[in-house]
Design a protein around this motif. Structure first.
Motif, short mmCIF file in Angstrom:
data_model
loop_
_atom_site.label_atom_id
_atom_site.label_comp_id
_atom_site.label_asym_id
_atom_site.label_seq_id
_atom_site.Cartn_x
_atom_site.Cartn_y
_atom_site.Cartn_z
N ILE A 106 0.85 -1.13 0.21
CA ILE A 106 0.07 0.32 0.00
C ILE A 106 1.21 1.09 0.04
O ILE A 106 2.18 1.26 0.80
N ALA A 107 0.38 1.68 -0.90
CA ALA A 107 1.16 3.56 -0.48
C ALA A 107 0.83 4.15 0.90
O ALA A 107 -0.36 4.34 0.77
N ILE A 108 1.79 5.47 1.22
CA ILE A 108 1.32 6.06 2.13
C ILE A 108 1.34 7.33 1.97
O ILE A 108 1.56 8.44 3.12
N GLU A 109 2.03 7.58 0.73
CA GLU A 109 2.03 9.25 0.37
C GLU A 109 1.22 9.11 -1.22
O GLU A 109 1.70 7.96 -1.93
N ASP A 110 1.04 10.07 -1.28
CA ASP A 110 1.18 10.07 -3.57
C ASP A 110 2.21 10.26 -3.95
O ASP A 110 3.21 10.73 -3.42
N ILE A 111 1.81 9.56 -4.81
CA ILE A 111 3.65 9.27 -5.89
C ILE A 111 3.02 9.24 -6.91
O ILE A 111 1.99 9.07 -7.86
N PRO A 112 3.44 10.60 -7.89
CA PRO A 112 2.79 11.13 -8.91
C PRO A 112 3.58 10.14 -10.39
O PRO A 112 4.45 9.79 -9.44
N LYS A 113 3.32 10.07 -11.11
CA LYS A 113 3.56 8.94 -12.01
C LYS A 113 5.23 9.28 -12.62
O LYS A 113 5.52 10.37 -12.70
#
Lengths: 387, 88
Positions: free
Chosen positions: B45-52
């Motif tokens: 699961i991602a725990i922060e926003d990650i841009p493309k």
């Protein structure tokens, strides 16, 4: 620390005591197996190569066959050739003889066909096996041990639990003066910078990095992307997404010891310079284990997340998983459950000790589950065309 | 047993130690994060926003890059994370 096993002519020690019936090529593999089937304590290997190979493929096959014969788990060797193959029995015999162990050779063409070759081979094997069986076990120092590190059918628990457990056991063996081998060049891609930093010798470090580059270049030159096959469908289903993620979990098997050197596939590990080595091999488990055993590993520890049954013809293979569900699902095949780190909060050092204790028992003769089930998988790393 | 494991402080991905349902809340270093999508056991699961194109970290190391914009709480696997290695 002392363990027990069989002292060989060259001063090395085996933890198993086989008569190896060694087929020089694929053409004699079936005949070699039939001879081995006649004799208690004899084992053959299903060699699928040995003819019409050139360059590195020829060398890989010769090194693997010679390495299996020289492995201290083997007490004596009978080579069975067809007669006309690319890898001649006398080439193998000369190299195996360096170990000082009894080695004899026959060819099917010289004996006059299958039936006569089996008869003659069985007669020689019977005599060799009688002497091998007479070998008494002796105590020897665990620093004589070479441990092969394998992982296959990985999932995320491999990097979290089972591989770090193997790393603890490997570090302990190296600290006691023994040797370990990490292999699977494909599965260091993405972690090579961390491994490279642990090489003390600059030339060995450069050679290691070149091995990684060669795999990447070979894949690119073929017009394919090795990532089409890595991670595998099962790795992905388990939760591993990229080759980098898989590699960063794989490398935990090598603990935190410095790397002493690098080995070509199946190259004999130096006896006068022990420690942790890297051996060039594919990520495919059977080829990788075969190469490490050819390099001199008497025992393999193999971690699996998804579960796998495979063994080796002449070396005990201990199976460990970090996935408690897999342990319960494939309890026939898996010796030890490092999933307890995740599910029961067992500490990594304690789990490492439990594995090390099992390794010592297996060295002293306790069969692994792969041995008990008769798993004897064998495969030689093949790079290019067979001509 | 914790629900998720963050191996290294640098990591922007965590590993689920059990299957997690969409809409469940997980706690990472005291912060509550709502999970977007069903996540099988041992997946990420991602725990922060990650841009493309953004780098994804596990073990404190690069395990790949985002192939699409990833939002905090997203299930991260082959549909939104790819190898960052360039072999050419």
């Amino acid at each position: 620390m002392k363990i027990s096993g069989y002292k060989r002519e060259n001063g090395r020690y085996g933890i198993r005591n086989y008569l190896l019936i060694l087929p020089a090529s694929v053409c004699s593999s079936d005949t070699a197996k039939r001879i081995a089937d006649n004799i208690d304590g004899a084992i053959s290997i299903p060699n699928q190569h040995g003819c019409c190979q050139i360059g590195d493929d020829y060398l890989n096959t010769v090194r693997t066959l010679v390495g299996f014969a020289k492995n201290p788990n083997v007490g004596a060797v009978l080579i069975v050739g067809l007669g006309c193959e690319g890898i001649q029995t006398n080439v193998l015999k000369e190299q195996i003889k360096e170990s000082g162990k009894p080695v004899e050779a026959i060819t099917i063409q010289q004996e006059g066909g299958t039936i006569k070759a089996i008869a003659k081979g069985t007669e020689i094997a019977s005599r060799l096996a009688a002497n091998v069986r007479k070998q008494q076990k002796v105590e020897f120092d665990i620093s004589e041990l070479v441990l092969g590190l394998e992982c296959g059918g990985s999932d995320p628990t491999s990097g979290l639990a089972s591989n770090p457990t193997i790393g603890v056991a490997s570090d302990k063996l190296v600290s006691l003066g023994g040797s370990s081998i990490l292999s699977e060049t494909t599965e260091v891609i993405g972690a090579e910078h961390l491994i490279a930093a642990r090489f003390e010798d600059v030339k060995a470090r450069e050679k290691f990095l070149q091995m990684v580059k060669n795999v990447e270049a070979h894949s690119a030159a073929s017009g394919n992307d090795l990532r089409e096959g890595q991670p595998t469908p099962g790795n992905k289903e388990g939760g591993l997404t990229t080759i980098e993620e898989k590699s960063l979990g794989c490398m935990h098997k090598a603990g935190s010891s410095p790397f002493t050197g690098v080995l070509e596939y199946g190259e004999e590990i130096p006896h006068d310079k022990k420690g942790l080595y890297f051996m060039d091999s594919p990520g495919q488990d059977i080829d990788s284990i075969t190469g490490m055993v050819a390099s001199g590993a008497q025992i393999i520890v193999f971690s699996t997340g998804r579960g796998t049954p495979t063994g080796s013809p002449i070396a005990p293979v201990i199976k460990i998983t970090g996935n408690t569900g897999t342990y319960n699902n494939m309890i026939d095949n898996i010796d030890i459950n490092a999933g307890k780190i995740i599910t029961e909060g067992v500490s990594l050092p304690d789990m490492g000790e439990e594995l090390f204790d099992l390794m010592v028992r297996v060295c002293n003769g306790e069969p692994t589950k792969a041995e008990a089930l008769g798993h004897r998988e064998f495969g030689i790393y093949k790079i290019g065309y067979t001509y | 047993m914790e629900t998720v494991l963050r191996i290294d402080p640098k990591d922007n991905l965590v590993t689920c130690l059990r299957a997690v349902k969409s809409g469940e809340e997980i706690t990472v270093d005291g912060e509550k994060i709502k999970v977007r999508g069903d996540v099988p056991q041992f997946h990420k699961i991602a725990i922060e926003d990650i841009p493309k194109g953004g780098i994804c970290y596990k073990y404190g190391q690069v395990i790949g890059k985002a192939s699409v914009d990833i939002k905090k709480g997203d299930y991260v696997h082959v549909h939104n994370l790819v190898s960052a290695k360039d072999f050419n």
